[in-house]
Design an enzyme around this catalytic site. Structure first.
Site, PDB file in Angstrom:
ATOM      1  N   ASN A  34       9.260  24.782  34.025  1.00  0.00           N
ATOM      2  CA  ASN A  34       9.876  25.239  32.735  1.00  0.00           C
ATOM      3  C   ASN A  34      10.730  24.045  32.422  1.00  0.00           C
ATOM      4  O   ASN A  34      11.654  23.914  31.567  1.00  0.00           O
ATOM      5  CB  ASN A  34      11.062  26.395  33.219  1.00  0.00           C
ATOM      6  CG  ASN A  34      11.677  26.151  34.349  1.00  0.00           C
ATOM      7  OD1 ASN A  34      11.347  25.354  35.208  1.00  0.00           O
ATOM      8  ND2 ASN A  34      12.632  27.047  34.336  1.00  0.00           N
ATOM      9  N   GLY A  76      11.017  19.668  31.485  1.00  0.00           N
ATOM     10  CA  GLY A  76       9.987  18.778  30.952  1.00  0.00           C
ATOM     11  C   GLY A  76      10.967  17.356  30.770  1.00  0.00           C
ATOM     12  O   GLY A  76      12.002  17.484  30.407  1.00  0.00           O
ATOM     13  N   HIS A  77      10.222  16.138  31.138  1.00  0.00           N
ATOM     14  CA  HIS A  77      10.532  15.138  30.795  1.00  0.00           C
ATOM     15  C   HIS A  77       9.581  14.258  30.140  1.00  0.00           C
ATOM     16  O   HIS A  77       8.507  14.489  30.185  1.00  0.00           O
ATOM     17  CB  HIS A  77      10.783  14.157  32.029  1.00  0.00           C
ATOM     18  CG  HIS A  77      11.615  14.896  33.164  1.00  0.00           C
ATOM     19  ND1 HIS A  77      12.745  15.288  32.789  1.00  0.00           N
ATOM     20  CD2 HIS A  77      11.354  14.900  34.414  1.00  0.00           C
ATOM     21  CE1 HIS A  77      13.410  15.882  33.872  1.00  0.00           C
ATOM     22  NE2 HIS A  77      12.522  15.724  34.812  1.00  0.00           N
ATOM     23  N   ASP A 114      17.590  18.526  28.851  1.00  0.00           N
ATOM     24  CA  ASP A 114      16.997  17.803  27.958  1.00  0.00           C
ATOM     25  C   ASP A 114      17.762  16.316  27.458  1.00  0.00           C
ATOM     26  O   ASP A 114      17.619  15.969  26.391  1.00  0.00           O
ATOM     27  CB  ASP A 114      16.751  18.368  26.558  1.00  0.00           C
ATOM     28  CG  ASP A 114      15.863  19.958  26.738  1.00  0.00           C
ATOM     29  OD1 ASP A 114      14.802  19.667  27.241  1.00  0.00           O
ATOM     30  OD2 ASP A 114      16.292  20.924  26.463  1.00  0.00           O
ATOM     31  N   GLU A 115      18.590  16.051  28.416  1.00  0.00           N
ATOM     32  CA  GLU A 115      19.456  14.871  28.223  1.00  0.00           C
ATOM     33  C   GLU A 115      18.785  13.462  28.065  1.00  0.00           C
ATOM     34  O   GLU A 115      19.270  12.436  27.918  1.00  0.00           O
ATOM     35  CB  GLU A 115      20.609  14.825  29.155  1.00  0.00           C
ATOM     36  CG  GLU A 115      21.241  16.037  29.191  1.00  0.00           C
ATOM     37  CD  GLU A 115      21.042  17.182  30.137  1.00  0.00           C
ATOM     38  OE1 GLU A 115      21.842  18.142  30.468  1.00  0.00           O
ATOM     39  OE2 GLU A 115      19.800  17.081  30.725  1.00  0.00           O
ATOM     40  N   GLY A 141       7.998  23.428  23.440  1.00  0.00           N
ATOM     41  CA  GLY A 141       7.654  23.285  22.139  1.00  0.00           C
ATOM     42  C   GLY A 141       8.698  23.819  21.113  1.00  0.00           C
ATOM     43  O   GLY A 141       8.309  23.910  19.903  1.00  0.00           O
ATOM     44  N   GLY A 189      21.588   4.658  26.669  1.00  0.00           N
ATOM     45  CA  GLY A 189      20.292   4.465  26.079  1.00  0.00           C
ATOM     46  C   GLY A 189      20.478   4.217  24.574  1.00  0.00           C
ATOM     47  O   GLY A 189      21.203   4.939  23.874  1.00  0.00           O
ATOM     48  N   GLN A 223      16.223  20.851  34.202  1.00  0.00           N
ATOM     49  CA  GLN A 223      17.197  21.523  33.265  1.00  0.00           C
ATOM     50  C   GLN A 223      18.617  20.855  33.372  1.00  0.00           C
ATOM     51  O   GLN A 223      18.678  19.531  33.379  1.00  0.00           O
ATOM     52  CB  GLN A 223      17.454  23.048  33.961  1.00  0.00           C
ATOM     53  CG  GLN A 223      16.435  23.872  33.551  1.00  0.00           C
ATOM     54  CD  GLN A 223      15.268  23.856  34.858  1.00  0.00           C
ATOM     55  OE1 GLN A 223      15.659  23.661  36.119  1.00  0.00           O
ATOM     56  NE2 GLN A 223      14.037  24.068  34.492  1.00  0.00           N
ATOM     57  N   LYS A 260      16.822  13.083  31.298  1.00  0.00           N
ATOM     58  CA  LYS A 260      16.624  12.450  32.808  1.00  0.00           C
ATOM     59  C   LYS A 260      15.544  11.450  33.116  1.00  0.00           C
ATOM     60  O   LYS A 260      15.363  10.746  33.931  1.00  0.00           O
ATOM     61  CB  LYS A 260      16.713  13.386  33.499  1.00  0.00           C
ATOM     62  CG  LYS A 260      17.974  14.656  33.556  1.00  0.00           C
ATOM     63  CD  LYS A 260      18.112  15.720  34.201  1.00  0.00           C
ATOM     64  CE  LYS A 260      16.997  16.755  33.776  1.00  0.00           C
ATOM     65  NZ  LYS A 260      17.587  17.286  32.509  1.00  0.00           N
ATOM     66  N   GLY A 261      14.176  11.895  32.272  1.00  0.00           N
ATOM     67  CA  GLY A 261      13.026  11.145  32.682  1.00  0.00           C
ATOM     68  C   GLY A 261      13.312   9.633  32.432  1.00  0.00           C
ATOM     69  O   GLY A 261      12.755   8.845  33.327  1.00  0.00           O
ATOM     70  N   THR A 266      19.248  29.361  34.177  1.00  0.00           N
ATOM     71  CA  THR A 266      17.743  29.191  35.003  1.00  0.00           C
ATOM     72  C   THR A 266      18.051  29.842  36.023  1.00  0.00           C
ATOM     73  O   THR A 266      18.820  30.634  36.456  1.00  0.00           O
ATOM     74  CB  THR A 266      17.252  27.747  35.080  1.00  0.00           C
ATOM     75  OG1 THR A 266      15.906  27.648  35.483  1.00  0.00           O
ATOM     76  CG2 THR A 266      18.158  26.917  36.221  1.00  0.00           C
ATOM     77  N   THR A 326       8.477  21.070  27.314  1.00  0.00           N
ATOM     78  CA  THR A 326       7.832  22.113  27.954  1.00  0.00           C
ATOM     79  C   THR A 326       7.368  23.457  26.954  1.00  0.00           C
ATOM     80  O   THR A 326       6.312  23.853  26.814  1.00  0.00           O
ATOM     81  CB  THR A 326       8.463  22.449  29.136  1.00  0.00           C
ATOM     82  OG1 THR A 326       8.408  21.546  30.201  1.00  0.00           O
ATOM     83  CG2 THR A 326       7.617  23.692  29.816  1.00  0.00           C
ATOM     84  N   ARG A 379      15.056  22.430  19.640  1.00  0.00           N
ATOM     85  CA  ARG A 379      16.433  22.386  20.252  1.00  0.00           C
ATOM     86  C   ARG A 379      17.340  22.838  19.133  1.00  0.00           C
ATOM     87  O   ARG A 379      17.536  22.437  18.041  1.00  0.00           O
ATOM     88  CB  ARG A 379      16.629  21.209  20.928  1.00  0.00           C
ATOM     89  CG  ARG A 379      15.798  20.872  22.024  1.00  0.00           C
ATOM     90  CD  ARG A 379      15.761  19.827  22.823  1.00  0.00           C
ATOM     91  NE  ARG A 379      14.655  19.308  23.847  1.00  0.00           N
ATOM     92  CZ  ARG A 379      14.331  18.141  24.022  1.00  0.00           C
ATOM     93  NH1 ARG A 379      14.606  17.032  23.385  1.00  0.00           N
ATOM     94  NH2 ARG A 379      13.311  18.133  24.893  1.00  0.00           N
TER      95      ARG A 379
END
Length: 427
Positions: A38, A40-41, A13-14, A301, A412, A223, A16-17, A238, A299, A304
Site C-alpha cells: 500500500n 509506493g516510491h 508521498d513526500e 493511481g 530536492g 506512508q 522517501k524513495g 494505516t 501504488t 493526491r
C-alpha cells in the site's frame, strides 16, 4: 557507523524513495520495517523511472542489501511480480532478504478488505483494498500467516483453518459472500514457498550483526507520520507504525542503536484517501500543485489531495519521531508563485492553536492560519548548492526550517537522482 531511520513527516508521498536512493550508495543495508504494497516510491535513475511498492528503494543501489523486515506484511504475488519486473530491466535482486517472521497477505485478507470497505459506504477509510489492514488484524489476533509457515504444511493448514473459522462466518452471514475453502488457500500459498526460499532469512540476526560490524543500516518507513496507527489522524490512518519507533519493532533493532532520524518533508503538503487536511486546496493553486508536482499515487493511481505547507504537522513530526534532520523535497514545484502561503497555526473555535490538537474533533474543525512568503520565478533545477538558489527560495527554506524544529540538511530541486542540494551530510 550509524543506523539511520528515514521516514515521511507528513501523510506520505513526500519523496522517501529519492532520499533513500540518494543514501543507498553509501549504506550497506536498506530495510523496510512496516507497511506493505500500500506504499509506493518513485525513484528516477538517469532517464529511467522505477515504481517500487513493496521492495526497499536500496534494491536499485549496487552493493546494498535490501531487507524486508518482520514488521512488513507481504503479498507474495506482488513481491514476485515486482522482482521479475526489475530483473527484466537488468536490476540485480539476488541480495534481497525477507524476514521469516513477516506476515503474509492471504487471498482472504484481500477479500475481507474490499468487502468491508464497500460495506462502510460513506464511512469508509479509503484503504487501498490490498488486504493490509486485515493482515495486521490477523497478526494482532494471533491467527496470522507468517513467511516461515510456508515451509510447514501442517502448521500452515492449521493457521488457515483458524483464520477462516471466523472469516467464513462473516463473509457468508454478514456480507452474503461465498465461503473460502481452506485447501484452496493452502494450495495457493504453498506455490510461493520455493520461489521465496532463496530470500528468507533471520533478518533480526543479520541486521544486528551488521551493526556490530560497523555496517551502515538505513531503515525506510512507508506512508508517513500522520498515517501512523497510534500517532496519526485516527481512524484515517494505516495499520502499522511508520514513525521512528516502528523501526525498532519492525526490524528487531534496539533504540540505542539508532543514531539519526531523518524526516522527509514536501515543500507543500499532499494526502491520499479520506481524513482531515487543514491546508487542502480546491482551487487553481491546488490543481497547479497536482499537475506540476505529478501528484498521483504510485501504488493507488489516485490523484493526491494538495495543499500548502503545514508547519504544525511538521513540528508534530519532529516531536513524535525525535527527528534530527529534514530532507525537503519538491522545492522546484513552487517556482512561479508570486507569494506562497505557509500554515503556521490553526484557528479552532476562535482560538489560535500552534500545536497539533490531540482531539479528533478539534483537528476536523481546524482552519489554517497562513503567513505569506515571497515566491520566485527562477529555474532552480540546476542548483548545486544552497547559495545557488534565488534569495526568496533560500528564505522559504530557512523559514520552514525554523517553523519545523529541525535542520533541513538536503533539498530536492527536481525528480532526478542528482537534482539534490546536500547541505549537511546524513552520514
Amino acid at each position: 557507523m550509524p543506523a539511520l531511520v528515514l521516514l515521511g513527516a507528513q501523510w506520505g508521498d513526500e519523496g522517501k524513495g529519492k532520499a533513500t536512493d540518494l543514501l543507498g550508495g553509501s549504506v550497506d543495508y536498506v530495510v523496510r520495517y512496516q507497511g506493505g504494497n500500500n506504499a509506493g516510491h518513485t525513484v528516477v535513475v538517469g532517464d529511467q523511472k522505477y515504481a517500487l511498492h513493496l521492495l526497499p528503494s536500496g534494491i536499485l543501489s549496487p552493493g546494498c542489501t535490501p531487507v524486508i523486515g518482520n514488521g512488513v506484511v507481504v503479498d507474495p504475488s506482488v513481491l514476485l511480480s515486482e522482482l521479475s519486473g526489475l530483473n527484466e530491466r537488468g536490476v540485480d535482486t539476488s541480495k534481497l532478504l525477507i524476514s521469516g517472521n513477516a506476515h503474509i497477505i492471504t487471498p482472504y485478507n484481500v477479500t475481507v478488505d474490499k468487502v468491508t470497505e464497500r460495506f462502510l459506504g460513506k464511512r469508509k477509510i479509503g484503504t487501498t483494498g490490498r488486504g493490509i489492514g486485515p493482515t495486521y488484524a490477523d497478526k494482532i489476533n494471533r491467527v496470522g500467516i507468517r513467511v516461515q509457515d510456508l515451509y510447514d504444511e501442517s502448521i500452515l493448514t492449521q493457521k488457515v483453518e483458524a483464520a477462516l473459522d471466523v472469516k467464513n462466518q462473516m463473509l457468508t452471514k454478514l456480507y452474503n459472500r461465498r465461503a473460502i475453502a481452506v485447501e484452496q488457500v493452502v494450495e495457493e500459498l504453498l506455490v510461493y514457498a520455493d520461489k521465496l526460499a532463496p530470500y528468507v532469512a533471520d533478518t533480526v540476526l543479520v541486521l544486528n550483526e551488521a551493526l556490530e560490524q560497523d555496517k551502515v543500516v538505513l531503515f525506510e518507513g512507508g506512508q508517513g507520520t500522520l498515517l501512523d496507527i497510534d500517532h496519526g489522524t485516527y481512524p484515517f490512518v494505516t495499520s502499522s507504525n511508520p514513525t521512528a519507533g516502528g523501526a525498532c519493532t519492525g526490524a528487531g533493532v534496539g533504540p540505542t542503536k539508532i543514531s539519526r532520524v531523518i524526516g522527509i518533508l514536501k515543500a507543500y503538503t499532499t494526502r491520499v484517501g479520506a481524513g482531515p487536511f487543514p491546508t487542502e486546496l480546491f482551487d487553481e493553486d491546488g490543481e497547479a500543485l497536482r499537475r506540476i508536482g505529478g501528484e498521483r499515487g504510485v501504488t493507488t493511481g489516485r490523484d493526491r489531495r494538495c495543499g500548502w505547507f503545514d508547519a504544525v504537522i511538521a513540528r508534530y513530526a519532529t516531536r513524535v519521531n525525535g527527528l534530527t534532520d529534514f530532507f525537503l523535497t519538491k522545492l522546484d514545484v513552487l517556482t512561479g508563485w508570486e507569494q506562497i502561503p505557509v500554515c503556521v497555526a490553526y484557528e479552532i473555535d476562535g482560538r489560535r492553536v500552534e500545536e497539533l490538537p490531540y482531539s479528533q474533533t478539534d483537528f476536523h474543525h481546524a482552519k489554517p492560519v497562513y503567513e505569506m512568503l515571497p515566491g520566485w520565478n527562477e529555474d532552480i533545477s540546476k542548483a548545486k548548492s544552497f547559495s545557488d538558489l534565488p534569495k526568496n527560495a533560500q528564505a522559504y527554506v530557512k523559514a520552514l526550517e525554523e517553523m519545523s524544529g529541525a535542520p533541513i540538511s538536503a533539498i530536492g530541486v527536481g525528480p532526478g537522482r542528482t537534482e539534490t542540494i546536500e547541505i549537511n551530510s546524513f552520514l
